[in-house]
Design a protein around this motif. Structure first.
Motif, short mmCIF file in Angstrom:
data_model
loop_
_atom_site.label_atom_id
_atom_site.label_comp_id
_atom_site.label_asym_id
_atom_site.label_seq_id
_atom_site.Cartn_x
_atom_site.Cartn_y
_atom_site.Cartn_z
N ALA A 88 7.73 82.91 39.72
CA ALA A 88 8.60 82.53 38.60
C ALA A 88 8.51 81.03 38.30
O ALA A 88 8.67 80.61 37.15
CB ALA A 88 10.04 82.91 38.90
N ALA A 89 8.22 80.23 39.31
CA ALA A 89 8.19 78.77 39.14
C ALA A 89 6.82 78.25 38.72
O ALA A 89 6.67 77.04 38.51
CB ALA A 89 8.63 78.09 40.43
N LYS A 90 5.82 79.10 38.56
CA LYS A 90 4.45 78.64 38.25
C LYS A 90 4.36 77.80 36.99
O LYS A 90 3.51 76.94 36.90
CB LYS A 90 3.49 79.83 38.17
CG LYS A 90 3.11 80.32 39.53
CD LYS A 90 1.91 81.22 39.49
CE LYS A 90 1.65 81.65 40.91
NZ LYS A 90 0.31 81.83 41.24
N GLY A 91 5.20 78.03 36.01
CA GLY A 91 5.17 77.22 34.80
C GLY A 91 5.70 75.81 35.00
O GLY A 91 5.46 74.91 34.21
N LEU A 92 6.41 75.60 36.10
CA LEU A 92 7.04 74.32 36.39
C LEU A 92 6.40 73.62 37.59
O LEU A 92 6.27 72.40 37.62
CB LEU A 92 8.54 74.56 36.68
CG LEU A 92 9.44 73.38 36.92
CD1 LEU A 92 9.57 72.54 35.65
CD2 LEU A 92 10.82 73.86 37.35
#
Length: 105
Positions: free
Chosen positions: A41-45
Motif C-alpha cells: 500500500a505504501a509503494k506510491g510513497l
C-alpha cells in the motif's frame, strides 16, 4: 445451581475455544500478512519499505509503521498503515519525516 453459576458453566466452552483459536503461528502469519499488505500500500510513497507490524492489532484492524526512502528522494520517511482484518485491505496515512518519528522510553 444459581442462575449466575449456570451462565458461567454455559459460557465456559466458549472461552476455552477462544483461547485456543489463535496459535503463535497464526499470529506470525497475521503479522506477515499485515506487513506485506502495508508495504504494498505504501509503494506510491515509499521505496524499499519495511514494515513493523503490531503483533496482534486491534479488534478489527492490523496496525503497522512502514519506513523507507521517500519515492524519488534520498530521505527516510515513515507512514502509518491500517489493515482491515475483514477485507484484508491496507490503507496508509501521510508522510512522517524520520526525525519526527522517535520513540524513547
Amino acid at each position: 445451581m444459581k442462575p449466575v453459576h449456570l451462565l458461567a458453566v454455559a459460557l465456559l466452552p466458549l472461552t476455552a475455544t477462544a483461547a485456543h483459536a489463535s496459535s503463535d503461528s497464526a499470529w506470525s502469519a497475521f503479522q506477515a500478512d499485515v506487513s506485506k499488505a502495508c508495504v504494498t500500500a505504501a509503494k506510491g510513497l515509499i521505496e524499499n519499505g519495511r514494515a513493523l507490524a503490531d503483533p496482534y492489532g486491534s479488534e478489527h484492524f492490523g496496525l503497522a509503521v512502514v519506513t523507507g526512502n521517500a519515492k524519488g528522494a534520498k530521505v527516510t520517511i515513515s507512514t502509518i498503515c491500517v489493515y482491515d482484518k475483514k477485507t484484508k485491505r491496507a490503507e496508509i496515512g501521510g508522510e512522517i519525516p524520520a526525525d519526527q518519528l522517535l520513540v524513547k522510553p
